[in-house]
Design a protein around this motif. Structure first.
Motif, PDB file in Angstrom:
ATOM      1  N   VAL A 170      34.863  18.093  -6.382  1.00  0.00           N
ATOM      2  CA  VAL A 170      35.219  16.706  -6.659  1.00  0.00           C
ATOM      3  C   VAL A 170      35.339  15.953  -5.336  1.00  0.00           C
ATOM      4  N   ALA A 171      34.570  14.897  -5.190  1.00  0.00           N
ATOM      5  CA  ALA A 171      34.666  14.044  -4.006  1.00  0.00           C
ATOM      6  C   ALA A 171      35.844  13.104  -4.172  1.00  0.00           C
ATOM      7  N   PRO A 172      36.732  13.009  -3.185  1.00  0.00           N
ATOM      8  CA  PRO A 172      37.870  12.103  -3.297  1.00  0.00           C
ATOM      9  C   PRO A 172      37.432  10.647  -3.235  1.00  0.00           C
ATOM     10  N   PRO A 173      38.221   9.736  -3.802  1.00  0.00           N
ATOM     11  CA  PRO A 173      37.896   8.316  -3.651  1.00  0.00           C
ATOM     12  C   PRO A 173      37.833   7.940  -2.175  1.00  0.00           C
ATOM     13  N   ALA A 224      30.722  11.641  -1.135  1.00  0.00           N
ATOM     14  CA  ALA A 224      30.166  11.920  -2.455  1.00  0.00           C
ATOM     15  C   ALA A 224      28.709  12.368  -2.367  1.00  0.00           C
ATOM     16  N   GLY A 225      27.934  11.722  -1.520  1.00  0.00           N
ATOM     17  CA  GLY A 225      26.536  12.102  -1.363  1.00  0.00           C
ATOM     18  C   GLY A 225      26.382  13.503  -0.805  1.00  0.00           C
ATOM     19  N   ALA A 233      26.662  20.614  -4.151  1.00  0.00           N
ATOM     20  CA  ALA A 233      26.827  21.151  -5.502  1.00  0.00           C
ATOM     21  C   ALA A 233      25.470  21.529  -6.103  1.00  0.00           C
ATOM     22  N   ASP A 234      24.473  20.718  -5.855  1.00  0.00           N
ATOM     23  CA  ASP A 234      23.137  20.995  -6.367  1.00  0.00           C
ATOM     24  C   ASP A 234      22.576  22.273  -5.763  1.00  0.00           C
ATOM     25  N   ILE A 235      22.755  22.437  -4.471  1.00  0.00           N
ATOM     26  CA  ILE A 235      22.246  23.622  -3.771  1.00  0.00           C
ATOM     27  C   ILE A 235      22.978  24.886  -4.225  1.00  0.00           C
ATOM     28  N   GLU A 236      24.303  24.772  -4.377  1.00  0.00           N
ATOM     29  CA  GLU A 236      25.121  25.950  -4.677  1.00  0.00           C
ATOM     30  C   GLU A 236      25.280  26.221  -6.166  1.00  0.00           C
ATOM     31  N   ASP A 288      32.345  12.598  -8.825  1.00  0.00           N
ATOM     32  CA  ASP A 288      32.760  11.630  -7.813  1.00  0.00           C
ATOM     33  C   ASP A 288      33.991  10.896  -8.328  1.00  0.00           C
ATOM     34  N   ALA A 289      35.180  11.254  -7.807  1.00  0.00           N
ATOM     35  CA  ALA A 289      36.410  10.608  -8.265  1.00  0.00           C
ATOM     36  C   ALA A 289      36.437   9.128  -7.921  1.00  0.00           C
ATOM     37  N   GLY A 290      35.633   8.725  -6.941  1.00  0.00           N
ATOM     38  CA  GLY A 290      35.536   7.316  -6.589  1.00  0.00           C
ATOM     39  C   GLY A 290      34.885   6.474  -7.675  1.00  0.00           C
TER      40      GLY A 290
END
Length: 213
Positions: free
Chosen positions: A132-135, A160-161, A167-170, A176-178
């Motif tokens: 989860v990407a923080p805001p 987020a990017g 995430a896609d690679i792994e 994206d919490a933002g």
């Protein structure tokens, strides 16, 4: 019974910028998620103020290095079905790391640790991971926080990017919490109660899907 670990920093702990204390129990996003998922899932909240992905912070009275603490936490709460990692804001401090790239590299190491599954809990597969990407940080009139996170607003917008690509690679989940929450200009870092609750509500369908519920 499914078990979900929420591994994070002050956003997970529930820091209230207005009071300097902690949001009410029912306002913290892991507890909002727990209520939404119901009794068939146990949501474990492991939030620590100031926690980084993988970097030391020598001003603290505790160990804030997420990489160093995660193995102990995994052992403590095993067996786990899902690990949600919401970290990166504190990496934006120039004295810590200062870049979104560094946070991504730390997050990558955290994912590797979960995948090792060295908890000897009898399970054949490691738990799933949801990054989860923080805001993003925002501008603040607080002199201390503005200086503490100098340059962090711009860098945090890149998280987020970077996390989505990781995430896609792994093969991890990503959120994206933002997209549902905004930081407060009181300090530019933390969330008010409404925005904190919004993260828990938004994660419910993703967690249900990842747990097969």
């Amino acid at each position: 019974m499914k078990t979900v670990l929420c591994y994070g920093d002050s956003i997970t702990w529930g820091s209230d910028a207005e009071t300097g204390g902690r949001h009410a129990y029912e306002d913290r996003w892991p507890n909002v998620l727990q209520k939404a998922l119901g009794p068939s899932v146990e949501v474990v909240s492991e939030g620590l103020r100031g926690r980084t992905t993988a970097y030391d912070e020598h001003l603290a009275a505790c160990d804030r290095n997420g990489v160093r603490i995660l193995p102990t936490v995994l052992y403590t709460h095993a067996p786990l079905d899902l690990v949600i990692i919401l970290l990166g804001s504190n990496d934006m401090k120039p004295a810590i790391a200062g870049t979104a790239l560094a946070a991504m590299q730390g997050m990558r190491r955290l994912v590797e640790i979960v995948r090792l599954n060295a908890t000897r809990d009898g399970t054949a597969e490691p738990p799933a991971v949801l990054i989860v990407a923080p805001p993003p940080l925002c501008e603040t009139a607080s002199p201390e926080y503005a200086a503490m996170f100098a340059g962090g607003v711009e860098q945090s917008r890149m998280l987020a990017g970077f996390y989505a690509d990781l995430a896609d690679i792994e093969g991890c989940g990503f959120f994206d919490a933002g997209s549902v929450a905004r930081t407060t200009p009181i300090d530019g870092v933390h969330l008010d109660a409404a925005n904190t609750r919004a993260i828990g509500r938004a994660l419910e369908p993703i967690v249900r899907m990842m747990l097969g519920l």
